[in-house]
Design a protein around this motif. Structure first.
Motif, PDB file in Angstrom:
ATOM      1  N   GLY A 270       0.812  -1.212   0.000  1.00  0.00           N
ATOM      2  CA  GLY A 270       0.000   0.000   0.000  1.00  0.00           C
ATOM      3  C   GLY A 270       0.844   1.259   0.000  1.00  0.00           C
ATOM      4  N   THR A 271       0.509   2.182   0.874  1.00  0.00           N
ATOM      5  CA  THR A 271       1.224   3.459   0.933  1.00  0.00           C
ATOM      6  C   THR A 271       2.511   3.375   1.747  1.00  0.00           C
ATOM      7  OG1 THR A 271       0.037   4.210   2.909  1.00  0.00           O
ATOM      8  CG2 THR A 271      -0.985   4.684   0.770  1.00  0.00           C
ATOM      9  N   GLY A 272       2.786   2.217   2.325  1.00  0.00           N
ATOM     10  CA  GLY A 272       4.048   2.030   3.020  1.00  0.00           C
ATOM     11  C   GLY A 272       3.993   2.091   4.528  1.00  0.00           C
ATOM     12  N   PHE A 273       2.811   1.917   5.123  1.00  0.00           N
ATOM     13  CA  PHE A 273       2.713   1.976   6.581  1.00  0.00           C
ATOM     14  C   PHE A 273       3.482   0.831   7.242  1.00  0.00           C
ATOM     15  CE2 PHE A 273       0.417   0.979  10.592  1.00  0.00           C
ATOM     16  CZ  PHE A 273       0.677   2.158  11.267  1.00  0.00           C
ATOM     17  N   GLY A 274       3.265  -0.383   6.739  1.00  0.00           N
ATOM     18  CA  GLY A 274       4.033  -1.515   7.253  1.00  0.00           C
ATOM     19  C   GLY A 274       5.500  -1.402   6.899  1.00  0.00           C
ATOM     20  N   THR A 275       5.769  -0.877   5.709  1.00  0.00           N
ATOM     21  CA  THR A 275       7.143  -0.710   5.233  1.00  0.00           C
ATOM     22  C   THR A 275       7.946   0.153   6.192  1.00  0.00           C
ATOM     23  OG1 THR A 275       6.180  -0.716   3.004  1.00  0.00           O
ATOM     24  CG2 THR A 275       8.499  -0.140   3.191  1.00  0.00           C
ATOM     25  N   GLU A 276       7.346   1.229   6.682  1.00  0.00           N
ATOM     26  CA  GLU A 276       8.026   2.115   7.639  1.00  0.00           C
ATOM     27  C   GLU A 276       8.470   1.339   8.876  1.00  0.00           C
ATOM     28  OE1 GLU A 276       5.823   6.395   6.738  1.00  0.00           O
ATOM     29  OE2 GLU A 276       4.990   5.038   8.243  1.00  0.00           O
ATOM     30  N   GLY A 277       7.604   0.461   9.355  1.00  0.00           N
ATOM     31  CA  GLY A 277       7.962  -0.348  10.513  1.00  0.00           C
ATOM     32  C   GLY A 277       9.076  -1.330  10.209  1.00  0.00           C
ATOM     33  N   LEU A 278       9.012  -1.972   9.046  1.00  0.00           N
ATOM     34  CA  LEU A 278      10.036  -2.938   8.662  1.00  0.00           C
ATOM     35  C   LEU A 278      11.410  -2.295   8.571  1.00  0.00           C
ATOM     36  CD1 LEU A 278       7.996  -4.815   5.918  1.00  0.00           C
ATOM     37  CD2 LEU A 278       8.737  -5.784   8.095  1.00  0.00           C
ATOM     38  N   LEU A 279      11.459  -1.051   8.121  1.00  0.00           N
ATOM     39  CA  LEU A 279      12.735  -0.346   7.974  1.00  0.00           C
ATOM     40  C   LEU A 279      13.395  -0.048   9.314  1.00  0.00           C
ATOM     41  CD1 LEU A 279      11.824   2.093   5.068  1.00  0.00           C
ATOM     42  CD2 LEU A 279      13.555   0.282   4.991  1.00  0.00           C
ATOM     43  N   GLN A 280      12.661  -0.195  10.402  1.00  0.00           N
ATOM     44  CA  GLN A 280      13.259  -0.047  11.725  1.00  0.00           C
ATOM     45  C   GLN A 280      14.114  -1.264  12.095  1.00  0.00           C
ATOM     46  OE1 GLN A 280      10.203   0.866  14.634  1.00  0.00           O
ATOM     47  NE2 GLN A 280       9.149   2.241  13.203  1.00  0.00           N
ATOM     48  N   TYR A 281      13.908  -2.365  11.336  1.00  0.00           N
ATOM     49  CA  TYR A 281      14.604  -3.614  11.629  1.00  0.00           C
ATOM     50  C   TYR A 281      15.694  -3.935  10.610  1.00  0.00           C
ATOM     51  CZ  TYR A 281      11.066  -4.794  15.137  1.00  0.00           C
ATOM     52  OH  TYR A 281      10.272  -4.806  16.252  1.00  0.00           O
ATOM     53  N   THR A 282      15.457  -3.616   9.346  1.00  0.00           N
ATOM     54  CA  THR A 282      16.394  -3.975   8.283  1.00  0.00           C
ATOM     55  C   THR A 282      16.316  -2.955   7.154  1.00  0.00           C
ATOM     56  OG1 THR A 282      17.006  -5.695   6.671  1.00  0.00           O
ATOM     57  CG2 THR A 282      14.662  -5.487   7.197  1.00  0.00           C
ATOM     58  N   ASP A 283      17.417  -2.808   6.426  1.00  0.00           N
ATOM     59  CA  ASP A 283      17.447  -1.893   5.285  1.00  0.00           C
ATOM     60  C   ASP A 283      17.093  -2.594   3.973  1.00  0.00           C
ATOM     61  OD1 ASP A 283      18.249   0.295   6.826  1.00  0.00           O
ATOM     62  OD2 ASP A 283      20.364  -0.236   6.654  1.00  0.00           O
TER      63      ASP A 283
END
Length: 207
Positions: free
Chosen positions: A55-68
């Motif tokens: 989607g707009t990246g809401f989950g993506t933002e969280g994932l980026l806290q763990y890995t690049d």
């Protein structure tokens, strides 16, 4: 099958919902819920993670806290445009337009698989969960968030006419059919009285 469990209708729906998605989404799936779910994945720095129905990246933002090393896939170009505005098309995150039931990746391509707010639009959810298993390495986690089945019978009938709603028993059946012997289900809720989310965390079996 609900009205929005049709890919063409879902794309049209998100053409308009994408305009307000980031405002509406936290009412049912907020950062606290997302972060609690992420804490159950076992994602570590350097892990390669696929975000399906990003989607707009809401989950993506969280994932980026763990890995690049995060890869996002969605069938709606309108949702992806919102994500591109946040992350770029191939900068911090590599994005793909594609179908959850036919993922354009080789087997064992990812260490973990994440999907939040997408399964309810999949016409064949077991097929998509099997795809999640195929592209995720043995021992990796597959985490899928969907809408928990309403307890009120009237709301239940209305909800099912729109898209997929399911309970822990149905989640257990789908993940079992897709080849996941190890799975757990957690129900989360943003606020009392708001729609509930069901989070399933499954481990890809070692072959």
């Amino acid at each position: 099958m609900g009205v929005l469990e049709d890919k063409a209708r879902a794309r049209t729906f998100y053409k308009y919902l994408s305009r307000v998605y980031d405002t509406v989404n936290p009412l049912v799936w907020n950062e606290e819920m997302r972060d609690e779910a992420l804490s159950r994945t076992g994602i570590e720095g350097g892990d390669r993670v696929l975000d399906v129905g990003c989607g707009t990246g809401f989950g993506t933002e969280g994932l980026l806290q763990y890995t690049d090393d995060v890869h996002g896939l969605d069938q709606s170009v309108h949702q992806l445009e919102k994500a591109w505005a946040k992350f770029g098309k191939t900068d911090r995150v590599k994005f793909y337009r594609g179908d959850a039931e036919r993922l354009p990746f080789a087997a064992d391509s990812f260490d973990h698989y994440w999907s939040s707010g997408s399964i309810e639009y999949w016409p064949n959810p077991v097929d998509a969960i099997e795809e999640a298993r195929r592209v995720t390495k043995p021992g990796g986690t597959v985490l899928i968030v969907g809408p928990d089945e309403p307890s009120n019978s009237l709301f239940h009938r209305i909800a099912d006419a729109i898209m997929l709603f399911y309970d822990a028993d149905e989640a257990d059946r789908m993940f079992s059919e897709a080849g996941f012997p190890e799975r757990e289900h957690v129900v989360m809720q943003a606020n009392p009285g708001s729609p509930r989310a069901i989070v399933t965390i499954a481990t890809v079996p070692e072959e």
